[in-house]
Write a protein that holds these residues in place. Sequence first.
Motif, PDB file in Angstrom:
ATOM      1  N   ARG A 236      45.106  36.018  43.929  1.00 42.20           N
ATOM      2  CA  ARG A 236      44.583  34.782  44.499  1.00 42.20           C
ATOM      3  C   ARG A 236      44.972  33.605  43.633  1.00 42.20           C
ATOM      4  O   ARG A 236      44.627  33.519  42.462  1.00 42.20           O
ATOM      5  CB  ARG A 236      43.044  34.908  44.595  1.00 42.20           C
ATOM      6  CG  ARG A 236      42.324  33.796  45.253  1.00 42.20           C
ATOM      7  CD  ARG A 236      42.310  33.814  46.794  1.00 42.20           C
ATOM      8  NE  ARG A 236      42.573  35.103  47.359  1.00 42.20           N
ATOM      9  CZ  ARG A 236      43.591  35.365  48.170  1.00 42.20           C
ATOM     10  NH1 ARG A 236      44.429  34.444  48.526  1.00 42.20           N
ATOM     11  NH2 ARG A 236      43.768  36.567  48.627  1.00 42.20           N
ATOM     12  N   LYS A 237      45.733  32.664  44.173  1.00 39.31           N
ATOM     13  CA  LYS A 237      46.058  31.461  43.407  1.00 39.31           C
ATOM     14  C   LYS A 237      45.071  30.378  43.796  1.00 39.31           C
ATOM     15  O   LYS A 237      44.634  30.315  44.923  1.00 39.31           O
ATOM     16  CB  LYS A 237      47.455  30.985  43.782  1.00 39.31           C
ATOM     17  CG  LYS A 237      48.524  31.809  43.109  1.00 39.31           C
ATOM     18  CD  LYS A 237      49.859  31.088  43.167  1.00 39.31           C
ATOM     19  CE  LYS A 237      50.767  31.874  42.287  1.00 39.31           C
ATOM     20  NZ  LYS A 237      51.748  31.455  41.574  1.00 39.31           N
ATOM     21  N   PRO A 238      44.779  29.488  42.864  1.00 39.74           N
ATOM     22  CA  PRO A 238      43.920  28.365  43.255  1.00 39.74           C
ATOM     23  C   PRO A 238      44.678  27.467  44.220  1.00 39.74           C
ATOM     24  O   PRO A 238      45.899  27.411  44.198  1.00 39.74           O
ATOM     25  CB  PRO A 238      43.653  27.633  41.940  1.00 39.74           C
ATOM     26  CG  PRO A 238      44.771  28.033  41.045  1.00 39.74           C
ATOM     27  CD  PRO A 238      45.232  29.387  41.474  1.00 39.74           C
TER      28      PRO A 238
ATOM     29  N   VAL B  99      46.737  41.580  55.212  1.00 39.32           N
ATOM     30  CA  VAL B  99      45.345  41.929  55.493  1.00 39.32           C
ATOM     31  C   VAL B  99      44.450  41.659  54.281  1.00 39.32           C
ATOM     32  O   VAL B  99      43.296  41.255  54.429  1.00 39.32           O
ATOM     33  CB  VAL B  99      45.239  43.396  55.987  1.00 39.32           C
ATOM     34  CG1 VAL B  99      45.536  44.379  54.875  1.00 39.32           C
ATOM     35  CG2 VAL B  99      43.883  43.659  56.574  1.00 39.32           C
ATOM     36  N   GLU B 100      45.003  41.849  53.099  1.00 37.40           N
ATOM     37  CA  GLU B 100      44.213  41.592  51.888  1.00 37.40           C
ATOM     38  C   GLU B 100      43.839  40.112  51.800  1.00 37.40           C
ATOM     39  O   GLU B 100      42.692  39.752  51.523  1.00 37.40           O
ATOM     40  CB  GLU B 100      45.036  41.992  50.666  1.00 37.40           C
ATOM     41  CG  GLU B 100      44.320  41.796  49.352  1.00 37.40           C
ATOM     42  CD  GLU B 100      45.276  41.863  48.169  1.00 37.40           C
ATOM     43  OE1 GLU B 100      46.233  42.665  48.231  1.00 37.40           O
ATOM     44  OE2 GLU B 100      45.068  41.105  47.196  1.00 37.40           O
ATOM     45  N   ASP B 101      44.814  39.270  52.059  1.00 38.21           N
ATOM     46  CA  ASP B 101      44.569  37.825  52.070  1.00 38.21           C
ATOM     47  C   ASP B 101      43.546  37.480  53.155  1.00 38.21           C
ATOM     48  O   ASP B 101      42.620  36.702  52.937  1.00 38.21           O
ATOM     49  CB  ASP B 101      45.895  37.114  52.338  1.00 38.21           C
ATOM     50  CG  ASP B 101      45.727  35.608  52.447  1.00 38.21           C
ATOM     51  OD1 ASP B 101      45.681  35.089  53.585  1.00 38.21           O
ATOM     52  OD2 ASP B 101      45.626  34.950  51.400  1.00 38.21           O
TER      53      ASP B 101
ATOM     54  N   ARG C 154      39.893  35.736  52.598  1.00 40.40           N
ATOM     55  CA  ARG C 154      39.592  34.388  53.097  1.00 40.40           C
ATOM     56  C   ARG C 154      38.513  34.378  54.164  1.00 40.40           C
ATOM     57  O   ARG C 154      37.775  33.414  54.301  1.00 40.40           O
ATOM     58  CB  ARG C 154      40.823  33.783  53.753  1.00 40.40           C
ATOM     59  CG  ARG C 154      41.841  33.298  52.825  1.00 40.40           C
ATOM     60  CD  ARG C 154      42.801  32.407  53.585  1.00 40.40           C
ATOM     61  NE  ARG C 154      44.043  32.306  52.896  1.00 40.40           N
ATOM     62  CZ  ARG C 154      44.184  31.678  51.715  1.00 40.40           C
ATOM     63  NH1 ARG C 154      43.174  31.120  51.129  1.00 40.40           N
ATOM     64  NH2 ARG C 154      45.359  31.652  51.134  1.00 40.40           N
ATOM     65  N   SER C 155      38.477  35.422  54.983  1.00 42.03           N
ATOM     66  CA  SER C 155      37.632  35.324  56.167  1.00 42.03           C
ATOM     67  C   SER C 155      36.237  35.874  55.933  1.00 42.03           C
ATOM     68  O   SER C 155      35.329  35.574  56.686  1.00 42.03           O
ATOM     69  CB  SER C 155      38.272  36.087  57.324  1.00 42.03           C
ATOM     70  OG  SER C 155      38.350  37.446  56.958  1.00 42.03           O
ATOM     71  N   CYS C 156      36.057  36.681  54.913  1.00 40.33           N
ATOM     72  CA  CYS C 156      34.753  37.289  54.622  1.00 40.33           C
ATOM     73  C   CYS C 156      34.140  37.947  55.855  1.00 40.33           C
ATOM     74  O   CYS C 156      32.951  37.807  56.108  1.00 40.33           O
ATOM     75  CB  CYS C 156      33.772  36.237  54.074  1.00 40.33           C
ATOM     76  SG  CYS C 156      34.417  35.470  52.589  1.00 40.33           S
ATOM     77  N   VAL C 157      34.953  38.616  56.644  1.00 39.43           N
ATOM     78  CA  VAL C 157      34.382  39.305  57.806  1.00 39.43           C
ATOM     79  C   VAL C 157      33.580  40.500  57.317  1.00 39.43           C
ATOM     80  O   VAL C 157      33.915  41.132  56.330  1.00 39.43           O
ATOM     81  CB  VAL C 157      35.460  39.775  58.810  1.00 39.43           C
ATOM     82  CG1 VAL C 157      36.083  38.589  59.496  1.00 39.43           C
ATOM     83  CG2 VAL C 157      36.517  40.632  58.155  1.00 39.43           C
TER      84      VAL C 157
ATOM     85  N   MET D 159      45.851  49.491  57.079  1.00 39.75           N
ATOM     86  CA  MET D 159      45.291  49.318  55.742  1.00 39.75           C
ATOM     87  C   MET D 159      43.763  49.387  55.744  1.00 39.75           C
ATOM     88  O   MET D 159      43.149  49.539  54.684  1.00 39.75           O
ATOM     89  CB  MET D 159      45.733  47.981  55.140  1.00 39.75           C
ATOM     90  CG  MET D 159      47.210  47.921  54.850  1.00 39.75           C
ATOM     91  SD  MET D 159      47.766  49.205  53.716  1.00 39.75           S
ATOM     92  CE  MET D 159      47.295  48.451  52.163  1.00 39.75           C
ATOM     93  N   VAL D 160      43.150  49.227  56.913  1.00 35.73           N
ATOM     94  CA  VAL D 160      41.707  49.467  56.996  1.00 35.73           C
ATOM     95  C   VAL D 160      41.455  50.786  57.724  1.00 35.73           C
ATOM     96  O   VAL D 160      40.443  50.981  58.371  1.00 35.73           O
ATOM     97  CB  VAL D 160      40.931  48.282  57.621  1.00 35.73           C
ATOM     98  CG1 VAL D 160      40.984  47.085  56.679  1.00 35.73           C
ATOM     99  CG2 VAL D 160      41.440  47.901  58.985  1.00 35.73           C
TER     100      VAL D 160
END
Lengths: 180, 183
Positions: B7-9, B56-58, B62-65, B142-143
Amino acid sequence: MSRQSNRGTESKKMSSELFTLTYGALVTQLCKDYENDEDVNKQLDKMGYNIGVRLIEDFLARSNVGRCHDFRETADVIAKVAFKMYLGITPSITNWSPAGDEFSLILENNPLVDFVELPDNHSSLIYSNLLCGVLRGALEMVQMAVEAKFVQDTLKGDSVTEIRMRFIRRIEDNLPAGEE
Amino acid sequence: MSRPAHRKPGYHKTNKDLFVLTYGALVAQLCKDYEKDEDVNKYLDEMGYGVGTRLVEDFLARSCVRRCHSYSEIVNIIAQVAFKMYLGITPNVTCNNSSRNEFSLILDKNPLVEFVEELPTGRSSLCYCNLLCGIIRGALEMVHLAADVTFLQDRLKGDSVTEIGIKFLKKLDKKNIGRKNEK
Protein backbone atom coordinates in the motif's frame (compact mmCIF):
# COMPACT_ATOMS: atom_id res chain seq x y z
CA MET A 1 -10.89 0.77 -34.74
CA SER A 2 -11.20 4.20 -33.23
CA ARG A 3 -13.72 6.97 -33.43
CA GLN A 4 -14.35 10.21 -31.59
CA SER A 5 -15.10 9.59 -27.96
CA ASN A 6 -18.71 9.68 -26.90
CA ARG A 7 -19.36 11.25 -23.52
CA GLY A 8 -21.63 9.04 -21.47
CA THR A 9 -23.07 9.61 -18.06
CA GLU A 10 -20.80 7.26 -16.17
CA SER A 11 -18.13 8.51 -13.81
CA LYS A 12 -15.02 9.63 -15.62
CA LYS A 13 -12.76 8.57 -12.81
CA MET A 14 -11.29 5.25 -11.88
CA SER A 15 -8.82 3.93 -9.37
CA SER A 16 -5.54 3.62 -11.18
CA GLU A 17 -4.55 0.12 -10.09
CA LEU A 18 -6.44 -1.53 -12.94
CA PHE A 19 -4.53 0.68 -15.37
CA THR A 20 -1.24 -0.10 -13.67
CA LEU A 21 -1.79 -3.85 -13.96
CA THR A 22 -3.09 -3.66 -17.53
CA TYR A 23 -0.06 -1.60 -18.51
CA GLY A 24 2.12 -4.29 -16.98
CA ALA A 25 0.35 -6.92 -19.09
CA LEU A 26 1.06 -4.82 -22.19
CA VAL A 27 4.77 -4.49 -21.41
CA THR A 28 5.00 -8.21 -20.64
CA GLN A 29 3.40 -9.05 -23.98
CA LEU A 30 5.83 -6.80 -25.82
CA CYS A 31 8.75 -8.45 -24.04
CA LYS A 32 7.50 -11.79 -25.37
CA ASP A 33 7.16 -10.37 -28.88
CA TYR A 34 10.49 -8.60 -29.20
CA GLU A 35 13.85 -10.10 -28.41
CA ASN A 36 15.63 -7.03 -27.23
CA ASP A 37 14.73 -4.20 -24.88
CA GLU A 38 15.46 -1.50 -27.46
CA ASP A 39 12.72 -2.85 -29.70
CA VAL A 40 10.27 -2.98 -26.80
CA ASN A 41 11.17 0.59 -25.91
CA LYS A 42 10.61 1.69 -29.50
CA GLN A 43 7.27 -0.08 -29.70
CA LEU A 44 6.11 1.44 -26.41
CA ASP A 45 7.07 4.87 -27.73
CA LYS A 46 5.17 4.27 -30.97
CA MET A 47 2.06 3.06 -29.14
CA GLY A 48 2.30 6.02 -26.82
CA TYR A 49 2.51 8.35 -29.81
CA ASN A 50 -0.71 6.93 -31.27
CA ILE A 51 -2.40 7.26 -27.90
CA GLY A 52 -1.16 10.83 -27.46
CA VAL A 53 -2.56 12.05 -30.79
CA ARG A 54 -6.04 10.94 -29.62
CA LEU A 55 -5.74 11.79 -25.96
CA ILE A 56 -4.91 15.45 -26.58
CA GLU A 57 -8.41 16.16 -27.85
CA ASP A 58 -9.95 14.72 -24.70
CA PHE A 59 -7.44 16.62 -22.59
CA LEU A 60 -8.12 19.98 -24.22
CA ALA A 61 -11.87 19.45 -23.95
CA ARG A 62 -11.77 18.54 -20.27
CA SER A 63 -9.10 20.84 -19.01
CA ASN A 64 -10.13 24.07 -20.72
CA VAL A 65 -6.55 25.23 -20.85
CA GLY A 66 -5.93 28.11 -23.22
CA ARG A 67 -3.17 28.34 -25.76
CA CYS A 68 0.28 28.30 -24.17
CA HIS A 69 2.48 31.25 -25.04
CA ASP A 70 5.78 29.61 -24.37
CA PHE A 71 7.41 26.33 -23.46
CA ARG A 72 7.33 27.20 -19.75
CA GLU A 73 3.56 27.43 -19.78
CA THR A 74 3.44 24.14 -21.68
CA ALA A 75 5.59 22.53 -19.01
CA ASP A 76 3.26 23.76 -16.27
CA VAL A 77 0.21 22.42 -18.05
CA ILE A 78 1.82 19.04 -18.64
CA ALA A 79 2.92 18.64 -15.03
CA LYS A 80 0.07 20.23 -13.11
CA VAL A 81 -2.92 19.42 -15.30
CA ALA A 82 -2.23 16.50 -17.61
CA PHE A 83 -0.20 14.27 -15.31
CA LYS A 84 -2.61 15.05 -12.51
CA MET A 85 -5.61 14.17 -14.63
CA TYR A 86 -4.38 10.93 -16.10
CA LEU A 87 -1.94 9.58 -13.54
CA GLY A 88 -2.94 11.38 -10.35
CA ILE A 89 0.55 12.79 -9.76
CA THR A 90 2.14 16.20 -10.16
CA PRO A 91 5.77 15.95 -11.26
CA SER A 92 8.01 18.86 -10.43
CA ILE A 93 9.62 20.87 -13.20
CA THR A 94 13.34 21.48 -12.92
CA ASN A 95 16.64 21.88 -14.77
CA TRP A 96 15.61 24.43 -17.35
CA SER A 97 18.19 24.96 -20.04
CA PRO A 98 19.47 28.56 -20.38
CA ALA A 99 17.66 28.86 -23.72
CA GLY A 100 14.40 27.70 -22.11
CA ASP A 101 13.96 24.87 -24.57
CA GLU A 102 14.61 21.92 -22.28
CA PHE A 103 13.33 20.93 -18.87
CA SER A 104 12.94 17.89 -16.67
CA LEU A 105 9.85 16.37 -15.11
CA ILE A 106 10.74 14.71 -11.82
CA LEU A 107 8.33 11.98 -10.79
CA GLU A 108 8.72 10.98 -7.18
CA ASN A 109 5.95 8.44 -7.52
CA ASN A 110 5.17 6.69 -10.76
CA PRO A 111 1.88 4.80 -10.50
CA LEU A 112 2.73 2.72 -13.57
CA VAL A 113 5.46 0.95 -11.61
CA ASP A 114 3.51 0.31 -8.41
CA PHE A 115 3.83 -3.46 -8.64
CA VAL A 116 6.97 -3.73 -10.73
CA GLU A 117 10.51 -4.98 -10.47
CA LEU A 118 12.60 -5.26 -13.61
CA PRO A 119 13.99 -8.76 -14.10
CA ASP A 120 17.77 -9.00 -14.53
CA ASN A 121 17.56 -9.80 -18.22
CA HIS A 122 15.68 -6.56 -18.98
CA SER A 123 18.08 -4.00 -17.65
CA SER A 124 17.70 -1.73 -20.70
CA LEU A 125 13.93 -1.79 -20.67
CA ILE A 126 12.39 1.65 -20.30
CA TYR A 127 9.27 0.33 -18.65
CA SER A 128 7.20 3.52 -18.77
CA ASN A 129 8.27 4.54 -22.24
CA LEU A 130 4.64 4.74 -23.35
CA LEU A 131 4.54 8.08 -21.52
CA CYS A 132 7.27 9.58 -23.70
CA GLY A 133 5.33 8.62 -26.81
CA VAL A 134 2.11 10.05 -25.36
CA LEU A 135 3.82 13.38 -24.66
CA ARG A 136 5.38 13.48 -28.11
CA GLY A 137 2.14 12.59 -29.92
CA ALA A 138 -0.01 14.96 -27.91
CA LEU A 139 2.34 17.91 -28.34
CA GLU A 140 2.67 17.26 -32.06
CA MET A 141 -1.07 17.78 -32.35
CA VAL A 142 -0.65 21.24 -30.87
CA GLN A 143 2.08 22.07 -33.32
CA MET A 144 5.11 21.32 -31.16
CA ALA A 145 7.81 18.85 -32.15
CA VAL A 146 9.49 17.66 -28.96
CA GLU A 147 11.74 14.92 -27.76
CA ALA A 148 10.86 13.17 -24.51
CA LYS A 149 13.06 10.58 -22.86
CA PHE A 150 13.66 8.98 -19.52
CA VAL A 151 17.02 9.99 -18.05
CA GLN A 152 16.51 8.52 -14.59
CA ASP A 153 14.30 5.64 -13.52
CA THR A 154 13.55 4.31 -10.02
CA LEU A 155 13.12 0.88 -11.57
CA LYS A 156 16.80 1.00 -12.41
CA GLY A 157 17.87 2.06 -8.96
CA ASP A 158 17.80 5.82 -9.42
CA SER A 159 16.33 7.85 -6.60
CA VAL A 160 13.75 9.53 -8.83
CA THR A 161 12.25 9.09 -12.23
CA GLU A 162 13.13 11.92 -14.59
CA ILE A 163 11.74 12.64 -18.04
CA ARG A 164 13.74 15.13 -20.06
CA MET A 165 11.66 17.21 -22.49
CA ARG A 166 13.31 19.09 -25.34
CA PHE A 167 11.55 21.51 -27.67
CA ILE A 168 12.71 20.88 -31.22
CA ARG A 169 10.60 23.24 -33.32
CA ARG A 170 7.16 24.61 -33.92
CA ILE A 171 5.22 22.65 -36.56
CA GLU A 172 3.76 25.12 -39.02
CA ASP A 173 1.89 22.76 -41.36
CA ASN A 174 -1.53 21.54 -40.30
CA LEU A 175 -1.23 18.13 -41.86
CA PRO A 176 -3.22 15.42 -40.10
CA ALA A 177 -0.98 13.26 -37.91
CA GLY A 178 -0.40 9.94 -39.56
CA GLU A 179 -0.22 6.80 -37.49
CA GLU A 180 3.34 5.63 -37.12
CA MET B 1 7.94 -8.73 -13.36
CA SER B 2 5.59 -8.19 -10.48
CA ARG B 3 6.08 -8.13 -6.78
CA PRO B 4 3.40 -8.26 -4.11
CA ALA B 5 1.41 -5.05 -3.95
CA HIS B 6 2.14 -2.88 -1.00
CA ARG B 7 0.00 0.00 0.00
CA LYS B 8 1.51 3.32 -1.03
CA PRO B 9 0.30 6.54 0.50
CA GLY B 10 -1.77 8.65 -1.85
CA TYR B 11 -4.67 7.16 -3.61
CA HIS B 12 -4.84 7.60 -7.32
CA LYS B 13 -8.23 8.35 -8.74
CA THR B 14 -7.66 9.36 -12.30
CA ASN B 15 -9.39 10.04 -15.56
CA LYS B 16 -9.75 6.77 -17.38
CA ASP B 17 -9.15 7.77 -20.99
CA LEU B 18 -5.44 7.02 -20.87
CA PHE B 19 -6.29 3.55 -19.56
CA VAL B 20 -8.95 3.02 -22.22
CA LEU B 21 -6.54 3.93 -25.03
CA THR B 22 -3.76 1.80 -23.52
CA TYR B 23 -6.20 -1.12 -23.38
CA GLY B 24 -6.86 -0.58 -27.07
CA ALA B 25 -3.13 -0.70 -27.74
CA LEU B 26 -2.96 -4.01 -25.84
CA VAL B 27 -5.76 -5.55 -27.89
CA ALA B 28 -4.22 -4.26 -31.11
CA GLN B 29 -0.88 -5.81 -30.16
CA LEU B 30 -2.50 -9.17 -29.49
CA CYS B 31 -4.29 -8.96 -32.83
CA LYS B 32 -0.90 -8.54 -34.50
CA ASP B 33 0.45 -11.52 -32.59
CA TYR B 34 -2.39 -13.97 -33.11
CA GLU B 35 -4.28 -14.63 -36.32
CA LYS B 36 -7.28 -16.28 -34.77
CA ASP B 37 -9.81 -14.42 -32.65
CA GLU B 38 -10.05 -17.41 -30.33
CA ASP B 39 -6.37 -17.05 -29.50
CA VAL B 40 -6.63 -13.33 -28.84
CA ASN B 41 -9.66 -13.98 -26.63
CA LYS B 42 -7.77 -16.69 -24.77
CA TYR B 43 -4.75 -14.48 -24.14
CA LEU B 44 -6.89 -11.56 -23.03
CA ASP B 45 -8.60 -13.89 -20.58
CA GLU B 46 -5.27 -15.23 -19.30
CA MET B 47 -3.84 -11.76 -18.89
CA GLY B 48 -7.01 -10.70 -17.14
CA TYR B 49 -6.67 -13.65 -14.81
CA GLY B 50 -3.18 -12.47 -13.84
CA VAL B 51 -4.47 -8.93 -13.32
CA GLY B 52 -7.44 -10.14 -11.26
CA THR B 53 -5.36 -12.23 -8.89
CA ARG B 54 -3.43 -9.08 -7.95
CA LEU B 55 -6.22 -6.56 -8.19
CA VAL B 56 -8.40 -8.36 -5.67
CA GLU B 57 -6.00 -7.55 -2.84
CA ASP B 58 -6.19 -3.86 -3.66
CA PHE B 59 -9.96 -4.12 -3.97
CA LEU B 60 -10.44 -5.82 -0.60
CA ALA B 61 -8.18 -3.28 1.08
CA ARG B 62 -9.94 -0.25 -0.40
CA SER B 63 -13.52 -1.40 -0.28
CA CYS B 64 -13.65 -3.00 3.18
CA VAL B 65 -16.40 -5.33 2.03
CA ARG B 66 -17.56 -7.74 4.65
CA ARG B 67 -17.78 -11.52 4.24
CA CYS B 68 -20.48 -12.55 1.76
CA HIS B 69 -23.05 -15.23 2.45
CA SER B 70 -24.37 -15.90 -1.01
CA TYR B 71 -23.30 -15.83 -4.62
CA SER B 72 -25.78 -13.06 -5.31
CA GLU B 73 -24.16 -10.88 -2.64
CA ILE B 74 -20.82 -11.47 -4.31
CA VAL B 75 -22.09 -10.56 -7.75
CA ASN B 76 -23.74 -7.44 -6.38
CA ILE B 77 -20.43 -6.39 -4.88
CA ILE B 78 -18.67 -7.00 -8.19
CA ALA B 79 -21.24 -4.83 -9.96
CA GLN B 80 -21.81 -2.06 -7.42
CA VAL B 81 -18.42 -1.73 -5.79
CA ALA B 82 -15.70 -3.21 -8.00
CA PHE B 83 -16.96 -2.06 -11.39
CA LYS B 84 -17.71 1.33 -9.89
CA MET B 85 -14.25 1.63 -8.38
CA TYR B 86 -12.25 0.51 -11.39
CA LEU B 87 -14.39 1.45 -14.38
CA GLY B 88 -16.79 4.06 -13.03
CA ILE B 89 -19.89 2.11 -14.07
CA THR B 90 -22.48 0.00 -12.26
CA PRO B 91 -23.77 -2.90 -14.35
CA ASN B 92 -27.19 -4.36 -13.58
CA VAL B 93 -27.24 -7.83 -12.09
CA THR B 94 -29.65 -10.57 -13.07
CA CYS B 95 -29.84 -14.12 -11.76
CA ASN B 96 -30.24 -16.64 -14.51
CA ASN B 97 -31.22 -19.85 -12.80
CA SER B 98 -33.13 -21.19 -9.84
CA SER B 99 -30.04 -22.75 -8.29
CA ARG B 100 -28.82 -19.17 -7.97
CA ASN B 101 -25.33 -19.88 -9.19
CA GLU B 102 -25.56 -18.28 -12.65
CA PHE B 103 -25.70 -14.53 -13.02
CA SER B 104 -25.34 -11.84 -15.62
CA LEU B 105 -23.85 -8.39 -15.48
CA ILE B 106 -25.57 -6.15 -17.98
CA LEU B 107 -23.33 -3.28 -19.03
CA ASP B 108 -25.35 -0.42 -20.35
CA LYS B 109 -22.20 1.62 -20.87
CA ASN B 110 -18.77 0.12 -21.36
CA PRO B 111 -15.92 2.61 -21.06
CA LEU B 112 -13.39 0.21 -22.58
CA VAL B 113 -15.05 0.63 -25.97
CA GLU B 114 -15.43 4.40 -25.82
CA PHE B 115 -13.03 4.90 -28.70
CA VAL B 116 -14.05 1.78 -30.62
CA GLU B 117 -16.70 2.10 -33.27
CA GLU B 118 -16.65 -1.44 -34.55
CA LEU B 119 -14.52 -4.53 -34.59
CA PRO B 120 -11.89 -4.56 -37.33
CA THR B 121 -12.64 -6.49 -40.54
CA GLY B 122 -11.94 -10.13 -40.13
CA ARG B 123 -12.23 -9.94 -36.35
CA SER B 124 -15.91 -10.68 -35.91
CA SER B 125 -15.34 -13.20 -33.09
CA LEU B 126 -13.06 -10.95 -31.08
CA CYS B 127 -14.21 -10.48 -27.48
CA TYR B 128 -12.64 -7.05 -27.24
CA CYS B 129 -13.16 -6.71 -23.48
CA ASN B 130 -12.24 -10.26 -22.59
CA LEU B 131 -9.65 -9.01 -20.11
CA LEU B 132 -12.61 -8.27 -17.82
CA CYS B 133 -13.72 -11.90 -17.78
CA GLY B 134 -10.27 -13.03 -16.79
CA ILE B 135 -10.07 -10.35 -14.10
CA ILE B 136 -13.33 -11.47 -12.51
CA ARG B 137 -12.32 -15.12 -12.72
CA GLY B 138 -8.85 -14.48 -11.22
CA ALA B 139 -10.17 -12.28 -8.46
CA LEU B 140 -12.83 -14.81 -7.48
CA GLU B 141 -10.31 -17.61 -7.45
CA MET B 142 -8.19 -15.71 -4.93
CA VAL B 143 -11.17 -15.78 -2.56
CA HIS B 144 -11.54 -19.49 -3.25
CA LEU B 145 -14.48 -19.30 -5.62
CA ALA B 146 -14.27 -21.07 -8.98
CA ALA B 147 -16.35 -19.52 -11.74
CA ASP B 148 -16.70 -19.50 -15.52
CA VAL B 149 -16.90 -15.94 -16.78
CA THR B 150 -17.68 -15.19 -20.40
CA PHE B 151 -19.30 -12.61 -22.61
CA LEU B 152 -22.83 -13.71 -23.47
CA GLN B 153 -23.72 -10.62 -25.51
CA ASP B 154 -21.59 -7.85 -26.92
CA ARG B 155 -22.71 -4.54 -28.40
CA LEU B 156 -19.60 -4.53 -30.57
CA LYS B 157 -21.00 -7.64 -32.25
CA GLY B 158 -24.38 -6.08 -32.85
CA ASP B 159 -26.18 -7.27 -29.73
CA SER B 160 -28.40 -4.80 -27.94
CA VAL B 161 -26.46 -4.94 -24.68
CA THR B 162 -23.14 -6.16 -23.38
CA GLU B 163 -23.64 -9.04 -20.97
CA ILE B 164 -21.05 -10.88 -18.90
CA GLY B 165 -22.14 -14.26 -17.55
CA ILE B 166 -20.74 -15.52 -14.24
CA LYS B 167 -21.36 -19.16 -13.42
CA PHE B 168 -20.14 -20.36 -10.05
CA LEU B 169 -18.92 -23.90 -10.38
CA LYS B 170 -19.34 -25.37 -6.95
CA LYS B 171 -22.59 -25.78 -5.16
CA LEU B 172 -22.70 -23.10 -2.54
CA ASP B 173 -21.58 -24.22 0.86
CA LYS B 174 -21.82 -21.19 3.11
CA LYS B 175 -19.10 -22.50 5.42
CA ASN B 176 -16.58 -22.56 2.61
CA ILE B 177 -16.82 -19.07 1.17
CA GLY B 178 -13.44 -17.44 1.62
CA ARG B 179 -11.83 -20.63 2.92
CA LYS B 180 -9.65 -23.10 1.06
CA ASN B 181 -11.83 -25.76 -0.54
CA GLU B 182 -11.42 -29.23 0.91
CA LYS B 183 -10.36 -31.67 -1.80
